[in-house]
Design a protein around this motif. Structure first.
Motif, PDB file in Angstrom:
ATOM      1  N   TYR A 220       0.856  -1.178   0.000  1.00  0.00           N
ATOM      2  CA  TYR A 220       0.000   0.000   0.000  1.00  0.00           C
ATOM      3  C   TYR A 220       0.895   1.232   0.000  1.00  0.00           C
ATOM      4  O   TYR A 220       2.124   1.117   0.179  1.00  0.00           O
ATOM      5  N   SER A 221       0.303   2.400  -0.218  1.00  0.00           N
ATOM      6  CA  SER A 221       1.068   3.640  -0.209  1.00  0.00           C
ATOM      7  C   SER A 221       0.786   4.381   1.094  1.00  0.00           C
ATOM      8  O   SER A 221      -0.365   4.687   1.407  1.00  0.00           O
ATOM      9  N   ALA A 222       1.847   4.643   1.863  1.00  0.00           N
ATOM     10  CA  ALA A 222       1.689   5.297   3.160  1.00  0.00           C
ATOM     11  C   ALA A 222       1.257   6.751   3.013  1.00  0.00           C
ATOM     12  O   ALA A 222       0.682   7.322   3.942  1.00  0.00           O
ATOM     13  N   SER A 223       1.524   7.368   1.855  1.00  0.00           N
ATOM     14  CA  SER A 223       1.128   8.749   1.606  1.00  0.00           C
ATOM     15  C   SER A 223       1.092   8.972   0.096  1.00  0.00           C
ATOM     16  O   SER A 223       1.658   8.185  -0.665  1.00  0.00           O
ATOM     17  N   PRO A 224       0.435  10.034  -0.342  1.00  0.00           N
ATOM     18  CA  PRO A 224       0.400  10.313  -1.791  1.00  0.00           C
ATOM     19  C   PRO A 224       1.699  10.914  -2.318  1.00  0.00           C
ATOM     20  O   PRO A 224       1.883  11.020  -3.532  1.00  0.00           O
ATOM     21  N   ALA A 225       2.599  11.323  -1.432  1.00  0.00           N
ATOM     22  CA  ALA A 225       3.862  11.936  -1.858  1.00  0.00           C
ATOM     23  C   ALA A 225       4.833  10.868  -2.347  1.00  0.00           C
ATOM     24  O   ALA A 225       4.855   9.741  -1.843  1.00  0.00           O
ATOM     25  N   TYR A 226       5.682  11.234  -3.333  1.00  0.00           N
ATOM     26  CA  TYR A 226       6.649  10.286  -3.888  1.00  0.00           C
ATOM     27  C   TYR A 226       7.896  10.244  -3.000  1.00  0.00           C
ATOM     28  O   TYR A 226       8.985  10.637  -3.392  1.00  0.00           O
ATOM     29  N   ASN A 227       7.705   9.705  -1.790  1.00  0.00           N
ATOM     30  CA  ASN A 227       8.817   9.587  -0.845  1.00  0.00           C
ATOM     31  C   ASN A 227       9.604   8.304  -1.049  1.00  0.00           C
ATOM     32  O   ASN A 227      10.821   8.269  -0.843  1.00  0.00           O
ATOM     33  N   ASN A 228       8.910   7.254  -1.457  1.00  0.00           N
ATOM     34  CA  ASN A 228       9.547   5.944  -1.617  1.00  0.00           C
ATOM     35  C   ASN A 228       8.834   5.188  -2.736  1.00  0.00           C
ATOM     36  O   ASN A 228       8.156   4.187  -2.499  1.00  0.00           O
ATOM     37  N   PRO A 229       8.964   5.670  -3.997  1.00  0.00           N
ATOM     38  CA  PRO A 229       8.168   5.090  -5.083  1.00  0.00           C
ATOM     39  C   PRO A 229       8.645   3.705  -5.527  1.00  0.00           C
ATOM     40  O   PRO A 229       9.847   3.459  -5.664  1.00  0.00           O
ATOM     41  N   TYR A 230       7.688   2.819  -5.718  1.00  0.00           N
ATOM     42  CA  TYR A 230       7.931   1.474  -6.238  1.00  0.00           C
ATOM     43  C   TYR A 230       6.886   1.169  -7.294  1.00  0.00           C
ATOM     44  O   TYR A 230       5.780   1.725  -7.265  1.00  0.00           O
TER      45      TYR A 230
END
Length: 357
Positions: A263-273
């Motif tokens: 899942y994505s912890a936030s909408p920001a591209y902090n750790n994109p996979y």
């Protein structure tokens, strides 16, 4: 008794007519419209996001359906509409009264010039009314080069982006743009042309504008089994040995829950996979932080070598059924003013017309 009632009714109608043909009413309404519009500008500045969203709706249906919920910010619009409606009635009555007088007294044709100005105003106002009641405004239609996307507000209408060329000045502002698009209706190609700065493509009353542009990532360049592969989002790609893969979901801030599901912890591209889906076997997740990141899917190593980008354009589509009335009314108004100003015998007619209204 009946004669008295008729007399009172005629007297009432006469008073109503005199009220709406009054020059004093014209002056008062003009002052009130200016004051309310000026006050409304402060509401617009205080609520920029709200009014930016309001610009994308058809005003009168929205005011009826949703306006009361935002009465604190929109009450001045209701007042302005009422004042403009009264002003339109006042102008209509004055124009009719003046025309009747000109015809009855057989005055020269130049006496009609002020009435052309009044009629132009009323025709333009009618056009604005039509645009505030029907039509549509569709913003945010993002189209990648070569793709065809449907226009959300126009059923059966879709647009393909053929090409776009944008040049900027030394300050980075657009100096030249030309966007080539093709309009389809029910899947059939209908019209192709260029959208330029302040020059939309028109099809069946719909105006297609270039609202924004840029480049976006549409795929990945990968090293796999000693060879290279170009993987486009939503499409399958094949390795040198014939293994098939595809790109799945992108997680801007990748994380795994207690069950191991992504899942994505936030909408920001902090750790994109990005999800890598093999045709057989378990899926894997490849980091998009930069070139050189590697994922092992089964016995196959997949390495990120770069990104594929494509130009995109944001197209706005507006349909205003009253636009022709606005154009005709504006032309009538300008023509009437010009004839009044340059007519030798009637240069003072414009001033007199204001008094006679």
């Amino acid at each position: 008794m009946i004669e008295n009632q008729r007399g009172l009714s005629a007297l009432s109608m006469k008073r109503v007519y005199e009220f709406f043909s009054s020059t004093s009413l014209t002056v008062i309404l003009s002052a009130l419209i200016a004051a309310v519009a000026a006050a409304g500008s402060f509401f617009v500045m205080a609520n920029p996001e709200f009014y930016r969203e309001l610009d994308s709706v058809i005003l009168l249906p929205w005011l009826v359906a949703e306006g009361p919920r935002y009465i604190g910010a929109t009450f001045w619009i209701y007042i302005l509409i009422v004042l403009i409606a009264l002003f339109a009635i006042n102008t209509s009555v004055c124009t009719f009264d003046r025309l009747y007088s000109i015809i009855k007294m057989k005055r020269p044709w130049k006496s009609l010039l002020p009435q052309i100005v009044h009629a132009g105003f009323l025709v333009a106002l009618l056009g604005h009314l039509m645009g505030s009641v029907s039509g549509f405004r569709s913003y945010g239609n993002v189209i990648l080069k070569g793709e065809t996307v449907p226009i959300r507000a126009a059923e059966g209408i879709s647009v393909r982006l053929n090409d776009t060329e944008v040049k900027t000045d030394q300050f980075g502002k657009p100096d030249f743009l030309k966007t080539s698009i093709t309009v389809f209706e029910d899947g059939a190609e209908k019209k192709s042309g260029d959208v330029e700065m302040n020059s939309p493509l028109i099809y069946k009353g719909m105006a297609f504008y270039h609202a924004d542009n840029g480049d976006t990532i549409t795929g990945l360049r990968l090293a796999i089994e000693g060879g290279g592969a170009e993987a486009t989002f939503g499409k399958a790609f094949t390795s040198a040995s014939g293994l098939k893969f595809s790109l799945g979901n992108v997680y801007p801030d990748f994380a795994l829950d207690d069950k191991g599901s992504p899942y994505s912890a936030s909408p920001a591209y902090n750790n994109p996979y990005v999800e890598i889906l093999p045709s057989n076997g378990e899926r894997g997740f490849l980091s998009l932080k930069g070139q050189g990141t590697t994922l092992k899917v089964g016995s196959t190593d997949i390495t990120l070598e770069g990104f594929m980008t494509s130009p995109y354009v944001v197209v706005s589509v507006n349909k205003d059924p009253g636009i022709w009335f606005i154009g005709i009314g504006s032309a009538m108004l300008v023509l009437g003013m010009a004839l009044l100003l340059f007519s030798r015998e009637d240069r003072g007619e414009l001033m007199r017309a204001g008094k006679e209204i």
